[in-house]
Motif scaffolding. Structure first.
Motif, mmCIF file in Angstrom:
data_model
loop_
_atom_site.group_PDB
_atom_site.id
_atom_site.type_symbol
_atom_site.label_atom_id
_atom_site.label_comp_id
_atom_site.label_asym_id
_atom_site.label_seq_id
_atom_site.Cartn_x
_atom_site.Cartn_y
_atom_site.Cartn_z
ATOM 1 N N ALA A 219 3.415 8.676 -10.566
ATOM 2 C CA ALA A 219 2.710 9.670 -9.756
ATOM 3 C C ALA A 219 1.968 10.626 -10.681
ATOM 4 O O ALA A 219 2.383 10.883 -11.807
ATOM 5 N N ARG B 7 0.821 -1.209 0.000
ATOM 6 C CA ARG B 7 0.000 0.000 0.000
ATOM 7 C C ARG B 7 0.856 1.260 0.000
ATOM 8 O O ARG B 7 2.072 1.191 0.219
ATOM 9 N N LEU B 8 0.237 2.416 -0.235
ATOM 10 C CA LEU B 8 0.949 3.697 -0.214
ATOM 11 C C LEU B 8 1.764 3.824 1.063
ATOM 12 O O LEU B 8 1.286 3.511 2.142
ATOM 13 N N PHE C 29 6.838 2.171 -2.023
ATOM 14 C CA PHE C 29 5.679 2.633 -2.766
ATOM 15 C C PHE C 29 5.338 3.968 -2.125
ATOM 16 O O PHE C 29 4.719 4.037 -1.070
ATOM 17 N N THR C 30 5.807 5.034 -2.749
ATOM 18 C CA THR C 30 5.759 6.365 -2.140
ATOM 19 C C THR C 30 4.323 6.862 -1.983
ATOM 20 O O THR C 30 3.420 6.409 -2.684
ATOM 21 N N ASN C 31 4.139 7.801 -1.082
ATOM 22 C CA ASN C 31 2.809 8.390 -0.875
ATOM 23 C C ASN C 31 2.310 9.114 -2.115
ATOM 24 O O ASN C 31 1.118 9.334 -2.263
ATOM 25 N N PHE D 110 -2.462 3.777 -5.809
ATOM 26 C CA PHE D 110 -2.653 3.655 -4.371
ATOM 27 C C PHE D 110 -2.243 2.301 -3.823
ATOM 28 O O PHE D 110 -2.148 2.114 -2.625
ATOM 29 N N GLN D 111 -1.948 1.331 -4.690
ATOM 30 C CA GLN D 111 -1.392 0.075 -4.202
ATOM 31 C C GLN D 111 -0.652 -0.656 -5.317
ATOM 32 O O GLN D 111 -0.992 -0.538 -6.489
ATOM 33 N N SER E 153 -5.476 13.245 -8.333
ATOM 34 C CA SER E 153 -5.505 12.169 -7.339
ATOM 35 C C SER E 153 -6.202 10.905 -7.843
ATOM 36 O O SER E 153 -5.830 9.810 -7.447
ATOM 37 N N GLY F 77 2.566 7.771 -5.103
ATOM 38 C CA GLY F 77 2.108 6.754 -6.044
ATOM 39 C C GLY F 77 3.187 6.197 -6.953
ATOM 40 O O GLY F 77 2.892 5.486 -7.890
ATOM 41 N N SER G 225 -3.691 8.793 -9.681
ATOM 42 C CA SER G 225 -2.514 8.400 -8.914
ATOM 43 C C SER G 225 -2.659 6.956 -8.424
ATOM 44 O O SER G 225 -3.765 6.473 -8.199
#
Length: 164
Positions: free
Chosen positions: A132, A81-82, A104-106, A141-142, A136, A108, A139
């Motif tokens: 990224a 996950r993020l 897995f950066t915030n 998310f997992q 949003s 994405g 982007s």
């Protein structure tokens, strides 16, 4: 309430029930045993992909009872996950944090970094998915590694982006 060692052992053995077909398919008999010394320190699955046994930590008298998997990798059906991270082990026998980290950066992106040792400073990404997006819904998310061995990023809007 503290758990007794017997209860913990029972829970560990209960968690191994899904692996019983693997064990029964090999040459492991009801009288087989594992020990921390000698040649019988682990049982290998018939496919050679998994091993169950004792692994010595840092050349000490400390052992880890574990089910190990083909390399240091994300496992089939695993989701990252993020903000999630996987890190390599330091060496073949040292299971502490190693020199590679998969983030897995915030934002994405999936990034693989080399870690400076002993400072733990991250170098610039060795690999970046560059997925990224400022929108949003576009982007990621997992990160998913499915049963078919496909690795892809799932976007917030439900779309999937294969890694290239």
């Amino acid at each position: 309430m503290a758990s007794s060692p017997i209860s913990l052992l029972f829970l560990l053995l209960l968690s191994l029930l899904p692996f019983l077909p693997i064990f029964s398919a090999s040459n492991i008999t009801p009288s087989s045993s594992l020990s921390t010394n000698g040649d019988n320190s682990s049982w290998i699955s018939p496919s050679g992909d998994f091993a169950f046994g004792f692994y010595q930590l840092n050349n000490t008298n400390t052992f880890l009872l574990a089910i190990c998997y083909p390399t240091d990798t994300i496992l089939p059906t695993q989701i990252l996950r993020l903000g999630g991270m996987l890190c390599s082990k330091f060496s073949e026998t040292n299971y502490s944090k190693g020199r590679f980290e998969l983030h897995f950066t915030n934002g994405g992106d999936l990034e693989l970094n080399l870690v400076a040792w002993p400072s733990d400073k991250l170098y610039a990404p060795y690999y970046s998915s560059r997925k990224a997006n400022s929108n949003s819904s576009q982007s990621g998310f997992q990160l998913v590694f499915n049963q078919s061995a496909d690795i892809y990023i799932v976007k917030v809007n439900g779309g999937a982006v294969p890694l290239s």
